[in-house]
Enzyme design. Structure first.
Site, short mmCIF file in Angstrom:
data_model
loop_
_atom_site.label_atom_id
_atom_site.label_comp_id
_atom_site.label_asym_id
_atom_site.label_seq_id
_atom_site.Cartn_x
_atom_site.Cartn_y
_atom_site.Cartn_z
N SER A 1 0.85 -1.20 0.00
CA SER A 1 0.00 0.00 0.00
C SER A 1 0.88 1.23 0.00
O SER A 1 1.95 1.24 0.62
CB SER A 1 -0.87 0.02 1.25
OG SER A 1 -1.56 1.26 1.32
N TYR B 1 -1.16 -0.32 10.44
CA TYR B 1 -1.24 -0.81 9.06
C TYR B 1 -0.06 -0.26 8.24
O TYR B 1 0.59 -1.00 7.50
CB TYR B 1 -2.57 -0.37 8.45
CG TYR B 1 -2.80 -0.77 7.01
CD1 TYR B 1 -3.13 -2.08 6.66
CD2 TYR B 1 -2.73 0.18 5.99
CE1 TYR B 1 -3.37 -2.42 5.34
CE2 TYR B 1 -2.97 -0.16 4.66
CZ TYR B 1 -3.29 -1.46 4.35
OH TYR B 1 -3.52 -1.81 3.03
N LYS C 1 2.86 -2.43 6.29
CA LYS C 1 3.12 -2.39 4.85
C LYS C 1 4.56 -1.92 4.57
O LYS C 1 5.17 -2.34 3.59
CB LYS C 1 2.08 -1.51 4.14
CG LYS C 1 0.66 -2.11 4.15
CD LYS C 1 0.57 -3.47 3.46
CE LYS C 1 -0.87 -3.93 3.27
NZ LYS C 1 -0.99 -5.23 2.61
#
Ligand SMILES: NC(=O)c1ccc[n+]([C@@H]2O[C@H](COP(=O)([O-])OP(=O)(O)OC[C@H]3O[C@@H](n4cnc5c(N)ncnc54)[C@H](OP(=O)(O)O)[C@@H]3O)[C@@H](O)[C@H]2O)c1
Length: 224
Positions: free
Chosen positions: A130, A146, A150
């Site tokens: 991402s 998150y 990533k």
């Protein structure tokens, strides 16, 4: 017949990847965490394998099951977002473990098993990362767990590229865009069909010099 392995294909981007590769005549091996989510994939003609990427035994079993496959494309798509934080709210141990196990440890278990199979096919190995994991393009701390996962996934992709790239497997990290899925939500920019069409075109167009790089779904290069 070209062969694709899609890890995390029960829904969202992974399901659409399986659907489009099948529609294009590929043999597709699709993994699902829960077997009751395999029906739609079986109807498409995919071969399905049960795999929770956070389960060490199931990851090892995938390696045995795939044995000496020759993969043209392998895409690690399984992922979770975790807590929807806006600032520096410390995650609980359980939240940290869920996100890091699914997004990072799973990849660190699977990449060493899948990489040699992509080498067999002189194929393309991708992780669905991402832009939120990019440190160079970061303008907000939202979803910091998150983001951290990533960024770590990007790191293990680069190490995989150093390992398998010289053996002619092109390894890349991909941002799928902001996509209308359960994770992306209804307000996201992109239809999943368009994101996946772009991902497939990008993978098909990769050259050896692209090994170890980070790309947007539309093929443009991203900075780490
Ligand atoms: N949508 C976006 O805008 C966006 C943007 C950037 C990056 N991404 C990334 O793209 C990938 C796919 O996202 P999506 O939008 O399609 O999300 P999604 O609709 O929420 O689907 C997530 C997929 O990951 C699977 N999964 C989660 N944890 C797993 C585990 N422990 N083991 C095996 N499978 C697991 C889910 O399986 P179950 O059905 O069993 O839960 C499901 O197939 C993710 O890596 C995500 O981080 C998405």
């Amino acid at each position: 017949m070209a062969v694709a392995l899609i890890v995390g294909a029960s829904r969202g981007i992974g399901f659409e990847l399986a659907r489009q590769y099948r529609a294009d005549g590929w043999r597709v091996i699709a993994t699902v965490r829960q077997l009751q989510h395999a029906d739609a994939l079986l109807e498409l003609g995919c071969e399905t394998i049960q795999l929770d990427v956070a389960n060490v035994e199931q990851c090892a079993a995938l390696g045995w099951r795939l044995d000496d496959e020759r993969l043209d494309v392998a895409i690690l798509c399984a992922g979770v977002y975790g807590p929807r934080t806006s600032g520096l709210e410390t995650p609980t141990q359980a939240e940290f473990d869920t996100v890091m196990h699914a997004n990072v440890l799973g990849a660190m278990r699977l990449l060493p098993l899948i990489g040699p199979l992509v080498v067999n096919g002189k194929g393309r190995l991708a992780v669905i990362s991402s832009l939120m994991g990019s440190m160079g393009q970061r303008g907000s701390p939202s979803g910091w767990l998150y983001r951290a996962s990533k960024a770590a996934l990007n790191s293990v992709l680069v190490d995989s590229a150093l390992t398998f790239g010289p053996q002619k497997a092109i390894c890349v990290s991909l941002h799928p865009g902001w996509v209308r899925t359960d994770m992306g939500g209804d307000g996201a920019d992109l239809a999943v069909e368009d994101s996946v069409a772009g991902i497939r075109t990008t993978l098909a167009g990769l050259r050896a010099a692209d090994n170890g790089k980070f790309f947007n779904y539309d093929g443009s290069a991203l900075s780490w």
